[in-house]
Write an enzyme that holds these catalytic residues in place. Structure first.
Site, PDB file in Angstrom:
ATOM      1  N   ASN A 174       0.861  -1.182   0.000  1.00 32.62           N
ATOM      2  CA  ASN A 174       0.000   0.000   0.000  1.00 32.62           C
ATOM      3  C   ASN A 174       0.898   1.232   0.000  1.00 32.62           C
ATOM      4  OD1 ASN A 174      -1.805   2.051   0.523  1.00 32.62           O
ATOM      5  ND2 ASN A 174      -2.360   1.356   2.586  1.00 32.62           N
ATOM      6  N   TRP A 175       0.993   1.869  -1.160  1.00 40.64           N
ATOM      7  CA  TRP A 175       1.929   2.995  -1.289  1.00 40.64           C
ATOM      8  C   TRP A 175       1.344   4.293  -0.734  1.00 40.64           C
ATOM      9  CZ3 TRP A 175       4.128   2.224  -6.990  1.00 40.64           C
ATOM     10  CH2 TRP A 175       4.865   1.044  -7.008  1.00 40.64           C
ATOM     11  N   LYS A 176       0.103   4.267  -0.315  1.00 40.38           N
ATOM     12  CA  LYS A 176      -0.567   5.452   0.251  1.00 40.38           C
ATOM     13  C   LYS A 176      -0.307   6.668  -0.655  1.00 40.38           C
ATOM     14  CE  LYS A 176      -0.103   3.384   4.799  1.00 40.38           C
ATOM     15  NZ  LYS A 176       0.052   3.556   6.237  1.00 40.38           N
ATOM     16  N   HIS A 207      -9.530   1.122   5.450  1.00 43.38           N
ATOM     17  CA  HIS A 207      -8.237   1.344   6.119  1.00 43.38           C
ATOM     18  C   HIS A 207      -8.430   2.365   7.246  1.00 43.38           C
ATOM     19  CE1 HIS A 207      -4.109   2.534   6.851  1.00 43.38           C
ATOM     20  NE2 HIS A 207      -3.726   1.442   6.209  1.00 43.38           N
ATOM     21  N   GLU A 213      -5.301  -5.146  10.864  1.00 47.57           N
ATOM     22  CA  GLU A 213      -4.297  -4.094  10.997  1.00 47.57           C
ATOM     23  C   GLU A 213      -4.531  -3.345  12.294  1.00 47.57           C
ATOM     24  OE1 GLU A 213      -2.368  -2.855   7.094  1.00 47.57           O
ATOM     25  OE2 GLU A 213      -3.977  -1.473   7.531  1.00 47.57           O
ATOM     26  N   SER A 227       3.712  -2.619  10.361  1.00 45.59           N
ATOM     27  CA  SER A 227       5.179  -2.645  10.495  1.00 45.59           C
ATOM     28  C   SER A 227       5.822  -3.942  10.012  1.00 45.59           C
ATOM     29  CB  SER A 227       5.582  -2.364  11.946  1.00 45.59           C
ATOM     30  OG  SER A 227       5.076  -1.141  12.374  1.00 45.59           O
ATOM     31  N   GLY A 252       2.702  -1.114   4.381  1.00 40.18           N
ATOM     32  CA  GLY A 252       2.765   0.291   4.021  1.00 40.18           C
ATOM     33  C   GLY A 252       4.200   0.676   3.681  1.00 40.18           C
TER      34      GLY A 252
HETATM   35  C1  PEP Z   1      -0.756   0.319   6.816  1.00 35.78           C
HETATM   36  O1  PEP Z   1      -0.939   1.479   7.178  1.00 35.78           O
HETATM   37  O2  PEP Z   1      -1.597  -0.282   6.138  1.00 35.78           O
HETATM   38  C2  PEP Z   1       0.479  -0.364   7.191  1.00 35.78           C
HETATM   39  C3  PEP Z   1       0.451  -1.656   7.361  1.00 35.78           C
HETATM   40  O3  PEP Z   1       1.562   0.438   7.308  1.00 35.78           O
HETATM   41  P1  PEP Z   1       3.020   0.004   7.771  1.00 35.78           P
HETATM   42  O4  PEP Z   1       3.390  -1.260   7.055  1.00 35.78           O
HETATM   43  O5  PEP Z   1       3.879   1.154   7.362  1.00 35.78           O
HETATM   44  O6  PEP Z   1       2.957  -0.201   9.255  1.00 35.78           O
END
Ligand code: PEP
Length: 251
Positions: A8-10, A96, A168, A215, A236
């Site tokens: 997920n590149w946001k 999300h 999540e 993470s 992310g």
């Molecule tokens: C997210 O926000 O969907 C996520 C999993 O972020 P990260 O991997 O950076 O914790």
């Protein structure tokens, strides 16, 4: 069941950075992704058309980060599910925690989006997860159950329909996490048990995957994927860097 690796590149990457990363990933994973793995990247709305054409000839699949689901024919400043479909999107992230907060989305609106996505043949990735306050209270199970029951109201999975649930926990999203493996396994097992109350057992086993997000990186991917309760990961930050996302895909 396949193991899902979903990036997920946001809004982290600029159009040029997205293009560069898509080209590099497309080159590396043109034909050779380990068997039993499904890799998905979800670029920002602005970059999705360009990334779609770059990864089309590769083994990488396209996902989106959502769409507008109001009852408007035309809406300024958003994206339609039909446009995503036309671009070849196979997956869409819905519910999300960041989108729930920023756009004030409730479970019923998310349910509507899931149904719209499914109607158009996109595979919904429904994100659920508690914040630290809920985790510390005794409300965690109730909270997750509520998100699942409301989010999946009137969802009927046909033979070939797929659904991904992304657990999540908000407190585990970077830079705070990850959750410990025993907690991830416990929560995924709970989610599977709760889903049994919502969906027929044969559908659950064949059509539904439960992935973990929070993470995940190149150092912990192997351990997290090692849990039999984990069908994949939603990533992310670590998905926006070529070296780290490549290592994760090849874990
Ligand atoms: C997210 O926000 O969907 C996520 C999993 O972020 P990260 O991997 O950076 O914790």
């Amino acid at each position: 069941m396949k193991k899902y690796i979903i990036g997920n590149w946001k809004t982290v990457l600029s159009p040029k950075q997205s293009e560069k990363l898509a080209i590099a990933l497309g080159k590396k994973f043109k034909q050779k992704i380990k068997t039993g793995r499904e890799v998905v990247i979800c670029p920002s709305y602005l970059d999705i058309a360009n990334v779609a054409s770059i990864i089309k000839p590769t083994k990488i699949n396209l996902g989106a980060q959502g769409f507008f689901s109001g009852n408007y024919q035309a809406i300024t400043g958003s994206v339609s599910v039909l446009a995503l479909k036309e671009l070849g999107c196979k997956y869409v992230i819905l519910g999300h925690s960041e989108a729930r907060l920023a756009y004030k989305l409730d479970d019923m609106q998310i349910n509507h989006q899931i149904r719209l996505a499914a109607e158009q043949g996109l595979i919904p990735i429904l994100c659920i997860g508690e914040d630290q306050e809920t985790r510390a209270s005794n409300q965690k199970e109730m909270f997750i159950k509520n998100q699942l029951v409301k989010g999946l109201t009137n969802i009927r999975l046909r033979d070939n329909d797929k659904l991904i649930i992304a657990y999540e926990p908000i407190w585990a999203i970077s830079p705070n996490g990850p959750a410990q493996l025993d907690e991830i396994t416990r929560m995924h097992t709970l989610i599977r048990r709760l889903l049994l109350e919502i969906l027929p057992a044969n559908r659950l086993n064949k059509n539904v995957a439960i992935v973990y997000g929070g993470s995940v990186d190149a150092n912990n991917i192997k351990e997290i994927m090692g849990s039999a309760a984990v069908d994949g990961v939603l990533i992310g930050k670590a998905s926006t860097d070529f070296d780290s996302f490549s290592s994760i895909i090849n874990y």
